[in-house]
Design an enzyme around this catalytic site. Structure first.
Site, short mmCIF file in Angstrom:
data_model
loop_
_atom_site.label_atom_id
_atom_site.label_comp_id
_atom_site.label_asym_id
_atom_site.label_seq_id
_atom_site.Cartn_x
_atom_site.Cartn_y
_atom_site.Cartn_z
N HIS A 54 25.72 -43.99 -57.70
CA HIS A 54 24.24 -43.55 -58.19
C HIS A 54 23.28 -43.98 -56.95
O HIS A 54 23.02 -45.24 -56.55
CB HIS A 54 23.88 -44.61 -59.18
CG HIS A 54 22.68 -44.53 -59.92
ND1 HIS A 54 22.60 -43.49 -60.91
CD2 HIS A 54 21.55 -45.26 -59.88
CE1 HIS A 54 21.10 -43.63 -61.27
NE2 HIS A 54 20.52 -44.76 -60.68
N SER A 73 17.09 -40.79 -60.59
CA SER A 73 17.25 -41.72 -61.77
C SER A 73 16.06 -41.74 -62.61
O SER A 73 15.66 -40.81 -63.20
CB SER A 73 17.84 -43.31 -61.12
OG SER A 73 18.44 -44.00 -62.23
C1 GTR Z 1 19.25 -47.80 -64.90
C2 GTR Z 1 18.95 -47.25 -66.07
C3 GTR Z 1 19.11 -45.94 -65.88
C4 GTR Z 1 18.52 -45.36 -64.88
C5 GTR Z 1 18.57 -46.20 -63.48
C6 GTR Z 1 17.58 -46.17 -62.33
O1 GTR Z 1 19.18 -49.57 -65.02
O2 GTR Z 1 19.70 -47.68 -67.07
O3 GTR Z 1 18.46 -45.17 -66.97
O4 GTR Z 1 17.21 -45.01 -64.95
O5 GTR Z 1 18.21 -47.85 -63.95
O6 GTR Z 1 16.57 -45.52 -62.65
O7 GTR Z 1 18.08 -46.34 -61.31
#
Ligand code: GTR
Length: 391
Positions: free
Chosen positions: A367, A225
Protein backbone atom coordinates in the site's frame (compact mmCIF):
# COMPACT_ATOMS: atom_id res chain seq x y z
CA UNK A 1 1.56 -23.58 -23.88
CA UNK A 2 -0.42 -21.88 -26.61
CA UNK A 3 -3.55 -23.72 -25.57
CA UNK A 4 -2.98 -22.79 -21.96
CA UNK A 5 -2.65 -19.15 -22.94
CA UNK A 6 -6.01 -19.33 -24.71
CA UNK A 7 -7.77 -21.15 -21.93
CA UNK A 8 -6.44 -19.22 -18.94
CA UNK A 9 -8.11 -15.91 -19.78
CA UNK A 10 -11.39 -17.78 -20.33
CA UNK A 11 -11.19 -19.28 -16.88
CA UNK A 12 -10.32 -15.91 -15.38
CA UNK A 13 -13.29 -14.30 -17.16
CA UNK A 14 -15.62 -16.95 -15.82
CA UNK A 15 -14.35 -16.42 -12.30
CA UNK A 16 -14.86 -12.67 -12.50
CA UNK A 17 -18.33 -13.05 -14.04
CA UNK A 18 -19.51 -15.63 -11.52
CA UNK A 19 -18.21 -13.50 -8.67
CA UNK A 20 -20.11 -10.48 -10.01
CA UNK A 21 -23.39 -12.38 -10.48
CA UNK A 22 -23.25 -13.45 -6.84
CA UNK A 23 -22.75 -9.86 -5.76
CA UNK A 24 -26.16 -8.61 -6.93
CA UNK A 25 -24.97 -5.10 -7.49
CA UNK A 26 -27.46 -2.26 -7.87
CA UNK A 27 -27.86 -1.47 -11.56
CA UNK A 28 -26.42 1.97 -12.31
CA UNK A 29 -28.69 2.16 -15.34
CA UNK A 30 -32.06 1.76 -13.62
CA UNK A 31 -33.58 4.92 -12.15
CA UNK A 32 -35.32 5.07 -8.80
CA UNK A 33 -38.62 4.89 -10.72
CA UNK A 34 -37.51 1.64 -12.28
CA UNK A 35 -36.89 3.12 -15.70
CA UNK A 36 -33.98 1.91 -17.78
CA UNK A 37 -31.43 4.51 -18.87
CA UNK A 38 -30.49 4.00 -22.48
CA UNK A 39 -28.83 7.24 -23.53
CA UNK A 40 -26.00 9.48 -22.41
CA UNK A 41 -28.50 12.34 -22.21
CA UNK A 42 -30.76 10.42 -19.81
CA UNK A 43 -27.75 9.51 -17.71
CA UNK A 44 -26.59 13.12 -17.50
CA UNK A 45 -29.96 14.70 -16.80
CA UNK A 46 -31.75 12.05 -14.72
CA UNK A 47 -29.73 9.15 -13.42
CA UNK A 48 -26.38 10.87 -12.76
CA UNK A 49 -27.95 13.46 -10.41
CA UNK A 50 -29.82 10.64 -8.66
CA UNK A 51 -26.66 8.61 -8.11
CA UNK A 52 -24.75 11.65 -6.91
CA UNK A 53 -27.55 12.33 -4.44
CA UNK A 54 -27.44 8.70 -3.22
CA UNK A 55 -23.75 9.05 -2.40
CA UNK A 56 -24.35 12.35 -0.60
CA UNK A 57 -27.22 10.90 1.40
CA UNK A 58 -25.76 7.50 2.27
CA UNK A 59 -21.98 7.92 2.24
CA UNK A 60 -19.97 11.11 1.88
CA UNK A 61 -22.48 13.71 3.04
CA UNK A 62 -23.54 17.05 1.70
CA UNK A 63 -21.23 20.04 1.46
CA UNK A 64 -23.03 23.04 3.01
CA UNK A 65 -21.20 25.42 0.67
CA UNK A 66 -19.88 25.40 -2.88
CA UNK A 67 -17.45 28.04 -4.08
CA UNK A 68 -17.43 30.69 -1.32
CA UNK A 69 -18.39 34.13 -2.60
CA UNK A 70 -15.33 35.67 -0.96
CA UNK A 71 -12.80 33.06 -2.11
CA UNK A 72 -9.43 34.81 -2.33
CA UNK A 73 -6.16 33.84 -4.01
CA UNK A 74 -2.89 35.32 -2.81
CA UNK A 75 0.32 34.28 -4.57
CA UNK A 76 2.80 34.71 -1.75
CA UNK A 77 5.73 33.06 -3.49
CA UNK A 78 6.78 32.98 -7.12
CA UNK A 79 10.11 31.97 -8.69
CA UNK A 80 10.77 31.36 -12.37
CA UNK A 81 14.02 29.47 -11.77
CA UNK A 82 12.82 26.52 -9.71
CA UNK A 83 14.03 22.96 -10.44
CA UNK A 84 17.29 24.23 -12.04
CA UNK A 85 15.32 26.55 -14.27
CA UNK A 86 12.99 23.84 -15.52
CA UNK A 87 9.93 25.15 -13.71
CA UNK A 88 8.20 28.16 -12.27
CA UNK A 89 7.21 27.70 -8.65
CA UNK A 90 4.21 29.38 -7.11
CA UNK A 91 2.61 29.13 -3.71
CA UNK A 92 -0.91 30.37 -3.37
CA UNK A 93 -2.93 30.98 -0.25
CA UNK A 94 -6.55 30.15 -1.06
CA UNK A 95 -8.69 31.64 1.69
CA UNK A 96 -12.38 31.79 2.58
CA UNK A 97 -14.67 33.04 5.32
CA UNK A 98 -17.83 31.64 6.82
CA UNK A 99 -19.93 32.14 9.94
CA UNK A 100 -17.29 30.30 12.00
CA UNK A 101 -14.24 32.23 10.84
CA UNK A 102 -11.51 32.01 8.17
CA UNK A 103 -9.85 29.02 6.57
CA UNK A 104 -7.03 28.66 4.06
CA UNK A 105 -5.47 26.08 1.76
CA UNK A 106 -1.85 26.45 0.66
CA UNK A 107 -1.34 25.33 -2.89
CA UNK A 108 2.15 24.40 -4.10
CA UNK A 109 2.52 24.59 -7.86
CA UNK A 110 5.29 23.93 -10.40
CA UNK A 111 4.65 24.88 -14.03
CA UNK A 112 7.13 23.62 -16.66
CA UNK A 113 9.21 26.34 -18.33
CA UNK A 114 10.14 26.49 -21.98
CA UNK A 115 7.15 24.64 -23.42
CA UNK A 116 3.94 25.85 -24.94
CA UNK A 117 1.43 26.94 -22.33
CA UNK A 118 -1.16 26.46 -21.00
CA UNK A 119 -0.26 22.95 -19.85
CA UNK A 120 -2.35 20.16 -18.31
CA UNK A 121 -1.95 19.66 -14.59
CA UNK A 122 -1.97 16.94 -11.92
CA UNK A 123 -3.46 18.11 -8.61
CA UNK A 124 -2.46 15.87 -5.70
CA UNK A 125 -4.61 15.77 -2.58
CA UNK A 126 -1.78 15.06 -0.14
CA UNK A 127 -2.82 13.04 2.90
CA UNK A 128 0.71 12.75 4.30
CA UNK A 129 2.75 15.37 6.18
CA UNK A 130 3.28 18.27 3.79
CA UNK A 131 6.91 19.03 4.69
CA UNK A 132 8.00 15.48 3.84
CA UNK A 133 5.88 14.96 0.75
CA UNK A 134 5.04 18.16 -1.06
CA UNK A 135 8.08 20.26 -0.17
CA UNK A 136 8.04 23.51 -2.19
CA UNK A 137 11.80 23.97 -1.71
CA UNK A 138 12.47 20.49 -3.17
CA UNK A 139 15.11 19.89 -0.50
CA UNK A 140 12.98 16.83 0.25
CA UNK A 141 11.96 14.87 -2.84
CA UNK A 142 9.34 12.27 -2.04
CA UNK A 143 8.26 9.56 -4.52
CA UNK A 144 4.77 10.30 -3.22
CA UNK A 145 4.88 13.47 -5.32
CA UNK A 146 7.64 13.24 -7.96
CA UNK A 147 7.16 16.83 -9.06
CA UNK A 148 10.38 16.89 -11.13
CA UNK A 149 9.22 13.92 -13.22
CA UNK A 150 5.74 15.38 -13.62
CA UNK A 151 7.21 18.65 -14.89
CA UNK A 152 9.68 16.80 -17.16
CA UNK A 153 6.72 15.16 -18.87
CA UNK A 154 5.07 18.47 -19.66
CA UNK A 155 2.54 18.62 -16.83
CA UNK A 156 2.17 21.16 -14.08
CA UNK A 157 2.44 19.60 -10.63
CA UNK A 158 0.09 21.03 -7.99
CA UNK A 159 -0.50 19.79 -4.46
CA UNK A 160 -2.14 20.75 -1.19
CA UNK A 161 -2.23 19.15 2.26
CA UNK A 162 -5.69 17.83 3.17
CA UNK A 163 -5.13 18.93 6.78
CA UNK A 164 -5.35 22.56 5.60
CA UNK A 165 -9.07 21.98 5.02
CA UNK A 166 -9.65 20.01 8.18
CA UNK A 167 -7.37 17.79 10.19
CA UNK A 168 -7.63 14.01 9.92
CA UNK A 169 -8.89 13.13 13.36
CA UNK A 170 -12.23 12.78 15.03
CA UNK A 171 -13.08 15.68 17.34
CA UNK A 172 -16.85 15.90 16.92
CA UNK A 173 -16.55 18.01 13.74
CA UNK A 174 -15.42 21.06 15.69
CA UNK A 175 -12.43 22.08 13.59
CA UNK A 176 -11.38 23.39 10.20
CA UNK A 177 -13.96 23.80 7.52
CA UNK A 178 -16.63 22.11 9.69
CA UNK A 179 -16.30 24.87 12.29
CA UNK A 180 -16.46 27.51 9.57
CA UNK A 181 -19.58 26.39 7.66
CA UNK A 182 -21.58 23.69 9.48
CA UNK A 183 -25.07 24.35 10.73
CA UNK A 184 -25.85 22.98 14.17
CA UNK A 185 -27.13 20.47 14.96
CA UNK A 186 -25.43 18.59 12.14
CA UNK A 187 -27.93 16.57 10.06
CA UNK A 188 -27.40 12.81 9.46
CA UNK A 189 -26.18 13.58 5.95
CA UNK A 190 -23.74 16.34 6.96
CA UNK A 191 -20.41 16.05 5.18
CA UNK A 192 -17.48 14.13 6.58
CA UNK A 193 -13.79 14.73 6.11
CA UNK A 194 -13.57 12.96 2.73
CA UNK A 195 -16.21 15.32 1.30
CA UNK A 196 -14.51 18.29 3.00
CA UNK A 197 -11.14 17.45 1.45
CA UNK A 198 -12.86 16.97 -1.94
CA UNK A 199 -14.37 20.42 -1.49
CA UNK A 200 -10.82 21.67 -0.86
CA UNK A 201 -9.68 20.11 -4.14
CA UNK A 202 -12.39 22.07 -5.93
CA UNK A 203 -11.18 25.29 -4.31
CA UNK A 204 -7.67 24.48 -5.54
CA UNK A 205 -9.18 24.00 -8.99
CA UNK A 206 -10.91 27.39 -8.65
CA UNK A 207 -7.41 28.85 -8.50
CA UNK A 208 -5.87 26.63 -11.19
CA UNK A 209 -8.45 27.69 -13.78
CA UNK A 210 -7.34 31.30 -13.30
CA UNK A 211 -3.62 30.63 -13.82
CA UNK A 212 -2.59 31.46 -17.40
CA UNK A 213 0.08 28.73 -17.36
CA UNK A 214 -2.49 26.01 -16.71
CA UNK A 215 -5.21 24.64 -18.93
CA UNK A 216 -8.18 24.53 -16.58
CA UNK A 217 -9.92 22.10 -18.93
CA UNK A 218 -7.16 19.53 -18.41
CA UNK A 219 -6.68 19.18 -14.67
CA UNK A 220 -6.45 15.63 -13.24
CA UNK A 221 -7.17 15.10 -9.54
CA UNK A 222 -5.04 12.47 -7.82
CA UNK A 223 -5.08 10.85 -4.42
CA UNK A 224 -3.74 7.88 -2.52
CA UNK A 225 -5.78 5.75 -0.14
CA UNK A 226 -7.98 8.14 1.89
CA UNK A 227 -6.79 10.71 -0.65
CA UNK A 228 -7.90 8.35 -3.44
CA UNK A 229 -11.39 8.11 -1.97
CA UNK A 230 -11.30 11.90 -1.89
CA UNK A 231 -10.14 12.20 -5.51
CA UNK A 232 -13.02 10.01 -6.67
CA UNK A 233 -15.57 12.03 -4.73
CA UNK A 234 -14.02 15.30 -5.93
CA UNK A 235 -14.30 14.11 -9.53
CA UNK A 236 -17.87 12.96 -8.96
CA UNK A 237 -18.99 16.26 -7.40
CA UNK A 238 -16.99 18.54 -9.67
CA UNK A 239 -17.18 17.76 -13.36
CA UNK A 240 -14.55 20.37 -14.13
CA UNK A 241 -11.91 17.77 -13.21
CA UNK A 242 -10.92 16.37 -16.59
CA UNK A 243 -9.49 13.12 -15.23
CA UNK A 244 -9.51 11.24 -11.93
CA UNK A 245 -6.78 9.07 -10.43
CA UNK A 246 -7.47 6.75 -7.51
CA UNK A 247 -4.46 5.00 -6.01
CA UNK A 248 -5.06 2.13 -3.55
CA UNK A 249 -8.28 3.77 -2.37
CA UNK A 250 -9.99 0.53 -1.32
CA UNK A 251 -12.99 0.61 1.03
CA UNK A 252 -15.47 3.38 0.13
CA UNK A 253 -13.10 4.37 -2.64
CA UNK A 254 -12.61 2.34 -5.79
CA UNK A 255 -13.51 -1.04 -4.24
CA UNK A 256 -16.97 -2.59 -4.27
CA UNK A 257 -18.41 -2.99 -0.76
CA UNK A 258 -20.32 -6.15 -1.69
CA UNK A 259 -18.08 -9.21 -1.66
CA UNK A 260 -15.11 -7.16 -0.46
CA UNK A 261 -12.15 -8.66 1.35
CA UNK A 262 -10.14 -6.77 3.97
CA UNK A 263 -11.65 -3.53 5.25
CA UNK A 264 -15.44 -3.33 5.54
CA UNK A 265 -17.90 -0.53 6.26
CA UNK A 266 -17.89 -1.49 9.94
CA UNK A 267 -14.08 -1.24 10.16
CA UNK A 268 -13.74 2.04 8.33
CA UNK A 269 -16.38 3.82 10.39
CA UNK A 270 -14.95 2.48 13.60
CA UNK A 271 -11.42 3.59 12.73
CA UNK A 272 -12.39 6.86 11.06
CA UNK A 273 -15.75 8.11 12.40
CA UNK A 274 -15.10 11.53 10.86
CA UNK A 275 -14.70 10.43 7.22
CA UNK A 276 -18.32 9.82 6.19
CA UNK A 277 -21.81 10.89 7.18
CA UNK A 278 -23.77 9.39 10.08
CA UNK A 279 -26.17 7.47 7.85
CA UNK A 280 -23.27 5.44 6.43
CA UNK A 281 -22.49 4.13 9.90
CA UNK A 282 -25.85 2.38 10.03
CA UNK A 283 -24.75 0.18 7.09
CA UNK A 284 -22.11 -1.71 9.08
CA UNK A 285 -22.56 -5.36 8.06
CA UNK A 286 -25.51 -4.31 5.87
CA UNK A 287 -23.59 -3.54 2.67
CA UNK A 288 -26.23 -5.50 0.66
CA UNK A 289 -28.91 -3.05 1.72
CA UNK A 290 -27.17 0.02 0.34
CA UNK A 291 -28.93 1.32 -2.79
CA UNK A 292 -25.49 1.88 -4.31
CA UNK A 293 -22.05 0.39 -4.57
CA UNK A 294 -18.72 1.83 -5.58
CA UNK A 295 -19.02 0.93 -9.29
CA UNK A 296 -21.56 3.73 -9.33
CA UNK A 297 -18.95 6.15 -7.98
CA UNK A 298 -16.64 5.17 -10.86
CA UNK A 299 -19.62 5.68 -13.17
CA UNK A 300 -20.01 9.28 -11.95
CA UNK A 301 -16.63 10.02 -13.55
CA UNK A 302 -17.94 9.04 -17.03
CA UNK A 303 -17.34 10.06 -19.73
CA UNK A 304 -14.10 11.46 -18.33
CA UNK A 305 -11.00 9.27 -18.09
CA UNK A 306 -10.50 7.44 -14.80
CA UNK A 307 -7.30 5.65 -13.78
CA UNK A 308 -7.25 3.19 -10.89
CA UNK A 309 -4.18 1.68 -9.27
CA UNK A 310 -3.99 -1.24 -6.82
CA UNK A 311 -1.07 -2.94 -5.11
CA UNK A 312 -0.67 -6.72 -4.98
CA UNK A 313 -0.04 -6.89 -1.21
CA UNK A 314 -2.77 -4.40 -0.36
CA UNK A 315 -5.34 -6.96 0.76
CA UNK A 316 -6.93 -4.43 3.14
CA UNK A 317 -7.94 -2.35 0.10
CA UNK A 318 -8.66 -5.48 -2.02
CA UNK A 319 -7.40 -5.09 -5.60
CA UNK A 320 -9.96 -7.52 -7.02
CA UNK A 321 -12.89 -5.50 -5.65
CA UNK A 322 -11.33 -2.35 -7.10
CA UNK A 323 -11.03 -4.02 -10.48
CA UNK A 324 -14.60 -5.37 -10.33
CA UNK A 325 -16.05 -1.96 -9.57
CA UNK A 326 -14.36 -0.66 -12.71
CA UNK A 327 -15.76 -3.59 -14.73
CA UNK A 328 -19.28 -2.75 -13.58
CA UNK A 329 -18.95 0.95 -14.31
CA UNK A 330 -18.47 -0.09 -17.95
CA UNK A 331 -22.13 0.11 -19.03
CA UNK A 332 -22.25 3.80 -18.11
CA UNK A 333 -19.15 4.58 -20.16
CA UNK A 334 -20.72 2.56 -22.99
CA UNK A 335 -23.64 5.00 -23.08
CA UNK A 336 -21.12 7.57 -24.29
CA UNK A 337 -19.80 5.19 -26.94
CA UNK A 338 -16.71 4.55 -24.80
CA UNK A 339 -15.12 1.36 -23.62
CA UNK A 340 -14.56 1.47 -19.85
CA UNK A 341 -11.81 -1.01 -19.02
CA UNK A 342 -10.12 -2.47 -22.09
CA UNK A 343 -10.77 -5.99 -20.74
CA UNK A 344 -12.82 -7.61 -18.00
CA UNK A 345 -10.01 -10.00 -17.08
CA UNK A 346 -7.84 -8.65 -14.30
CA UNK A 347 -4.34 -7.96 -15.63
CA UNK A 348 -1.20 -9.53 -14.23
CA UNK A 349 0.87 -7.43 -11.80
CA UNK A 350 2.81 -4.62 -13.44
CA UNK A 351 0.93 -4.96 -16.73
CA UNK A 352 -1.08 -1.71 -16.90
CA UNK A 353 -4.34 -1.93 -18.82
CA UNK A 354 -4.79 1.41 -20.51
CA UNK A 355 -6.71 0.77 -23.72
CA UNK A 356 -10.06 2.07 -22.48
CA UNK A 357 -11.47 5.16 -20.81
CA UNK A 358 -10.80 3.45 -17.46
CA UNK A 359 -7.17 2.57 -16.84
CA UNK A 360 -6.14 -0.03 -14.29
CA UNK A 361 -2.89 -1.43 -12.95
CA UNK A 362 -1.88 -3.80 -10.19
CA UNK A 363 1.56 -2.85 -8.91
CA UNK A 364 3.64 -5.49 -7.19
CA UNK A 365 4.10 -4.46 -3.58
CA UNK A 366 2.53 -2.75 -0.64
CA UNK A 367 0.00 0.00 0.00
CA UNK A 368 1.73 3.17 -1.23
CA UNK A 369 1.89 5.74 -4.00
CA UNK A 370 5.14 5.22 -5.87
CA UNK A 371 6.97 6.55 -8.90
CA UNK A 372 5.82 3.44 -10.76
CA UNK A 373 2.19 4.38 -10.05
CA UNK A 374 2.82 7.96 -11.16
CA UNK A 375 4.40 6.60 -14.36
CA UNK A 376 1.18 4.69 -15.10
CA UNK A 377 -0.94 7.76 -14.42
CA UNK A 378 1.18 9.96 -16.66
CA UNK A 379 1.13 7.37 -19.47
CA UNK A 380 -2.65 7.28 -19.17
CA UNK A 381 -2.87 11.08 -19.09
CA UNK A 382 -0.66 11.27 -22.21
CA UNK A 383 -3.46 9.43 -24.03
CA UNK A 384 -6.25 11.62 -22.66
CA UNK A 385 -4.87 15.05 -21.74
CA UNK A 386 -2.12 15.29 -24.42
CA UNK A 387 0.64 17.39 -22.86
CA UNK A 388 2.90 19.47 -25.12
CA UNK A 389 6.27 17.90 -26.02
CA UNK A 390 8.30 17.67 -22.81
CA UNK A 391 11.89 18.87 -22.37
C1 GTR B 1 -6.30 2.80 6.45
C2 GTR B 1 -7.76 2.79 6.15
C3 GTR B 1 -7.95 2.72 4.67
C4 GTR B 1 -7.04 3.70 3.94
C5 GTR B 1 -5.70 3.92 4.61
C6 GTR B 1 -4.90 5.15 4.16
O1 GTR B 1 -6.00 2.68 7.76
O2 GTR B 1 -8.34 1.69 6.77
O3 GTR B 1 -9.29 2.90 4.33
O4 GTR B 1 -7.67 4.89 3.70
O5 GTR B 1 -5.79 3.99 5.95
O6 GTR B 1 -5.45 6.23 3.95
O7 GTR B 1 -3.69 5.02 4.06
Amino acid sequence: LLLLRRILPLIATTVVTVHAAELQLPDPLVTQNGERVTSAAAWQTTRRPEVLELFRKYVYGRAPVGKPADLKFETFDSASDAMDGKATRKQIKISYHGPGGEGAIHLVLFIPNGIKQPVPCFLLICNRPAAENIDPTRAVKSPFWPAEQIVARGYAAAAFFNGDVVHDKYDGFKSGVFAIYDQQPRPADAWGAIAAWAWGASRALDYLVTDPGIDGQRVAVVGHSRGGKTALWAGAEDERFAMVVSNDSGCTGAALARGKQGEHIRDINRGFPHWFNDTYKTFADREDELPLDQHMLDALIAPRPLCIGSASEDTWADPKSEFLAAVHAGPVFALFGLKGLADSVMPQPDMPMQGGQIGYHLRTGKHNLTEYDWGCYMDFADKHLSPPAAH
